[in-house]
Structures are given as structure tokens and as C-alpha cells.
Design a protein around this motif. Structure first.
Motif, mmCIF file in Angstrom:
data_model
loop_
_atom_site.group_PDB
_atom_site.id
_atom_site.type_symbol
_atom_site.label_atom_id
_atom_site.label_comp_id
_atom_site.label_asym_id
_atom_site.label_seq_id
_atom_site.Cartn_x
_atom_site.Cartn_y
_atom_site.Cartn_z
ATOM 1 N N UNK A 140 0.829 -1.209 0.000
ATOM 2 C CA UNK A 140 0.000 0.000 0.000
ATOM 3 C C UNK A 140 0.860 1.254 0.000
ATOM 4 N N UNK A 141 1.898 1.264 0.816
ATOM 5 C CA UNK A 141 2.748 2.454 0.934
ATOM 6 C C UNK A 141 3.527 2.733 -0.342
ATOM 7 N N UNK A 142 3.687 1.733 -1.201
ATOM 8 C CA UNK A 142 4.361 1.936 -2.489
ATOM 9 C C UNK A 142 3.372 2.297 -3.598
ATOM 10 N N UNK A 143 2.075 2.290 -3.294
ATOM 11 C CA UNK A 143 1.066 2.562 -4.318
ATOM 12 C C UNK A 143 0.752 1.358 -5.175
ATOM 13 N N UNK A 144 1.083 0.158 -4.693
ATOM 14 C CA UNK A 144 0.956 -1.055 -5.491
ATOM 15 C C UNK A 144 -0.399 -1.730 -5.309
ATOM 16 N N UNK B 187 -6.225 1.344 -0.855
ATOM 17 C CA UNK B 187 -6.925 2.327 -1.679
ATOM 18 C C UNK B 187 -6.243 3.680 -1.637
ATOM 19 N N UNK B 188 -5.844 4.112 -0.454
ATOM 20 C CA UNK B 188 -5.147 5.390 -0.327
ATOM 21 C C UNK B 188 -3.810 5.340 -1.044
ATOM 22 N N UNK B 189 -3.070 4.247 -0.878
ATOM 23 C CA UNK B 189 -1.761 4.150 -1.508
ATOM 24 C C UNK B 189 -1.830 4.354 -3.010
ATOM 25 N N UNK B 190 -2.812 3.749 -3.645
ATOM 26 C CA UNK B 190 -2.936 3.903 -5.098
ATOM 27 C C UNK B 190 -3.252 5.348 -5.481
ATOM 28 N N UNK B 191 -4.042 6.012 -4.652
ATOM 29 C CA UNK B 191 -4.402 7.398 -4.966
ATOM 30 C C UNK B 191 -3.263 8.377 -4.692
ATOM 31 N N UNK C 121 -0.168 2.206 9.298
ATOM 32 C CA UNK C 121 -0.688 3.341 8.544
ATOM 33 C C UNK C 121 0.377 3.763 7.527
ATOM 34 N N UNK C 122 0.022 4.675 6.633
ATOM 35 C CA UNK C 122 0.998 5.205 5.685
ATOM 36 C C UNK C 122 1.462 6.569 6.167
ATOM 37 N N UNK C 123 2.766 6.734 6.348
ATOM 38 C CA UNK C 123 3.374 8.037 6.626
ATOM 39 C C UNK C 123 4.039 8.490 5.326
ATOM 40 N N UNK C 124 3.808 9.742 4.937
ATOM 41 C CA UNK C 124 4.331 10.173 3.642
ATOM 42 C C UNK C 124 4.548 11.673 3.608
ATOM 43 N N UNK C 125 5.323 12.076 2.621
ATOM 44 C CA UNK C 125 5.575 13.493 2.382
ATOM 45 C C UNK C 125 5.007 13.855 1.012
ATOM 46 N N UNK C 126 4.717 15.139 0.833
ATOM 47 C CA UNK C 126 4.185 15.616 -0.446
ATOM 48 C C UNK C 126 4.497 17.099 -0.570
ATOM 49 N N UNK C 127 4.665 17.604 -1.793
ATOM 50 C CA UNK C 127 4.907 19.036 -1.968
ATOM 51 C C UNK C 127 3.772 19.872 -1.384
ATOM 52 N N UNK C 128 4.132 21.011 -0.828
ATOM 53 C CA UNK C 128 3.142 21.891 -0.205
ATOM 54 C C UNK C 128 2.025 22.259 -1.185
ATOM 55 N N UNK D 236 -11.390 10.509 -1.031
ATOM 56 C CA UNK D 236 -11.806 9.584 -2.081
ATOM 57 C C UNK D 236 -11.562 8.131 -1.678
ATOM 58 N N UNK D 237 -10.493 7.904 -0.920
ATOM 59 C CA UNK D 237 -10.165 6.546 -0.487
ATOM 60 C C UNK D 237 -10.922 6.140 0.779
ATOM 61 N N UNK D 238 -11.625 7.077 1.394
ATOM 62 C CA UNK D 238 -12.327 6.787 2.641
ATOM 63 C C UNK D 238 -11.399 6.597 3.814
#
Length: 318
Positions: free
Chosen positions: A75-79, A193-197, A262-269, A281-283
Motif C-alpha cells: 500500500x505504501x508503495x502505491x501497489x 486504496x489510499x496508496x494507489x491514490x 498506517x501510511x506516513x508520507x511526504x508531499x509538496x506543499x 476519495x479513499x475513505x
């Protein structure tokens, strides 16, 4: 255990091998189909009785945890999961009836998450029950979310709530009632579901297995950045707050407890709104908990923005 190894394979595990790739578990190998434009993602984890679960837990729950901790990595890899290999090292007290109940747990999760058993191995051993699962999934070429992409200026997020599994483990050890927390410890929820999104949105990600701070520290190390987590923003469930409170000490315990998946992640501001929309969307609840800076390591900040003392960032395997 009256049934032979091959009887057990045919009677208990072959019904789980619903993919043609598994060859009905009649051979020593599985033949994996390739997906054009995709990469194969592999991950493996071993669970040991007395370390990762209680030997007295229901066999179906043990099976589901063993599978789900691997699905959490995917999930954390988006797979998208495809199948898994299963290796069992069984003490003498494991019976055929126990294994059938274990297989029913696997079957339930196969239906829920859309994957199948591809093969594996079984053997007896004098030590504790040991379960090893290797999960396989697919991700579009170049879209896997790795640990190494975090950059200064990114925001830090986590899915769900943190610390519940640690609270559940404590409740079990102290023989206290805490149904919601114990459920989180026994049967984690992989955020597939979240990982894919999060593909194309997250710059770096991993699942929270060793502890939120420890795992974010892995992203910081590989990405060569500093990650700051604001204690006041770390999401705690009502059940955990009832057990541990909501102060800095409770947050520190939760952020270092581990086993949350859970998934811990970073993303651009600039992508903040899209990240939060992906969670909707992933609930799956997604919470912004910090930011990425130049530097190294990870810090948990108090209300004044000062680093809190952290003696142990999470679970240590050795």
C-alpha cells in the motif's frame, strides 16, 4: 498432526491458490504473468509467536495479521496486490484443525483484497510458531512511491490514527478491556486504496511498522532531509485518548509504539489539497502532521516548536 505435508497442501492450502500462476500448488514454482507498463513489487515479513502476536490468538486473526502487514508495505508503495508466498515453521502443538482455521482467515482476506496464494513451504520446528509471508504486487512503471523522494519544503502526512496497536498490546498484557485498540493490534488495516491514490502526489512514503518517528526517520535518512513532526497534530483515536490521555507524553508514546500499519508520507506543499482529497476519495482519514527541512534526522516538536526528548524512536529488532 495426522495429515502429511502433501495432504495439508492439497486439503488446506490448494483451495487458496486461485491464480493460474500458482499451478494448483502441484509444482515447486509459480509462473508470474508480466503486466505491460508495470513493475513487480515484492516485500516480505516474518511474524513470530510471543513477539508479533500471542500464541493464544485465534488462528484466523494470526493469518490475517501475517498477510496484512505485507499488504501494508505494498500500500505504501502505491501497489496493487497480486499474490503471496507463505512459509510456516510449526511447533508440535499445531494441529490440522488449527491450520484449517488459519487458512479460513487467509481466504477471507484474499476475497477482501483480491489476491491469491502462489506457493510456499512448511516444516516442523521446536521453537515458537513462525510465519513468513512474501507479498507481490504491481505498480505502473515509474510510479512506485519510495522512501528517497522527500524534499525540503514538503509537508508530512499520516493516515488514520497512531498508537492504537500499542494501546491494544498494553491492554492485552494488563488484561484490560479495550476492544477497539485490541482489534487494531490483532488485525491491522492496510491502506491499499489510499496508496494507489497517492501515486503522483506523495514524494516519499512507507508504512508505520516500527513507530511513526522511527519510520519517518527512515525517510529522512534515505532522502537526506530533516523531518519535523508537530506533537499537537499527531492523530490519536478517542479510544487511545481514553487510555493514555492527550498530552505530550501520550503523543510520544503513540509516535514510538509501532505496529500501526498506517501510511506516513511526504508531499509538496502545493499538492496539499489534492492529498487531502485523495484521502476523502479513499475513505481514509489523512492528517498533516509536520514539514520537511534541510538537515538530517527527525524531531517531535512541542507546542512551543522545541524538540522533545525522545529516548527511543520506535521498535528495535536487535
Amino acid at each position: 498432526m495426522p495429515l502429511s505435508e502433501f495432504d495439508l497442501i492439497a486439503d488446506v492450502f490448494a483451495p487458496l491458490a486461485t491464480s493460474r500462476a500458482a499451478l494448483g500448488l502441484t509444482d515447486d514454482v509459480a509462473l508470474l504473468p508480466l503486466r505491460k507498463g508495470h513493475e513487480l513489487v515484492l516485500t516480505t515479513d516474518a511474524l513470530i509467536a510471543g513477539v508479533d502476536f500471542f500464541a493464544s490468538d485465534l488462528p484466523a486473526a494470526i493469518a490475517r495479521k501475517a498477510l496484512r502487514v505485507n499488504l501494508s508495505d505494498l500500500a505504501a508503495k502505491g501497489a496493487e496486490p497480486f499474490g503471496y508466498l507463505l512459509t510456516l515453521a510449526l511447533p508440535k502443538n499445531i494441529t490440522a484443525a488449527w491450520l484449517k482455521a488459519f487458512a479460513r482467515g487467509l481466504a477471507a482476506d484474499q476475497r477482501e483484497f483480491g489476491l491469491a496464494l502462489l506457493g510456499g513451504d512448511m516444516s516442523g520446528m521446536p521453537g515458537p510458531l513462525t510465519i513468513s509471508v512474501t507479498a507481490l504486487g504491481y505498480v505502473p512503471q515509474g510510479e512506485a512511491i519510495l522512501r528517497r523522494g522527500a524534499k525540503a519544503g514538503d509537508l508530512v502526512f499520516v493516515s488514520g490514527t497512531v498508537g492504537d496497536s500499542g494501546g491494544g498490546l498494553e491492554a492485552l498484557r494488563q488484561k484490560r478491556r479495550a476492544a477497539a485498540l485490541i482489534a487494531r493490534y490483532r488485525i491491522p488495516q492496510p491502506r491499499l486504496g489510499l496508496g494507489r491514490k497517492l501515486r503522483g502526489l506523495a514524494s516519499a512514503a512507507l508504512d508505520v511498522s516500527d513507530g511513526l518517528l522511527a519510520d519517518l526517520g527512515h525517510i529522512a535518512d534515505v532522502s537526506k532531509v530533516h523531518i519535523a513532526v508537530e506533537a499537537a497534530r499527531v492523530p490519536l483515536s478517542p479510544a487511545l485518548c481514553k487510555a493514555w490521555g492527550r498530552g505530550d507524553d501520550a503523543v510520544l508514546r503513540a509516535a514510538t509504539a509501532g505496529d500501526d500499519y498506517e501510511i506516513a508520507f511526504t508531499a509538496p506543499r502545493a499538492g496539499r489539497a489534492k492529498v487531502l482529497a485523495a484521502g476523502l476519495a479513499a475513505g481514509t482519514k489523512v492528517t498533516e502532521i509536520g514539514f520537511v527541512m534541510h538537515g538530517r534526522g527527525v524531531a517531535l516538536l512541542d507546542a512551543a516548536g522545541k524538540p522533545m526528548r525522545v529516548d527511543r524512536a520506535g521498535w528495535r529488532h536487535f
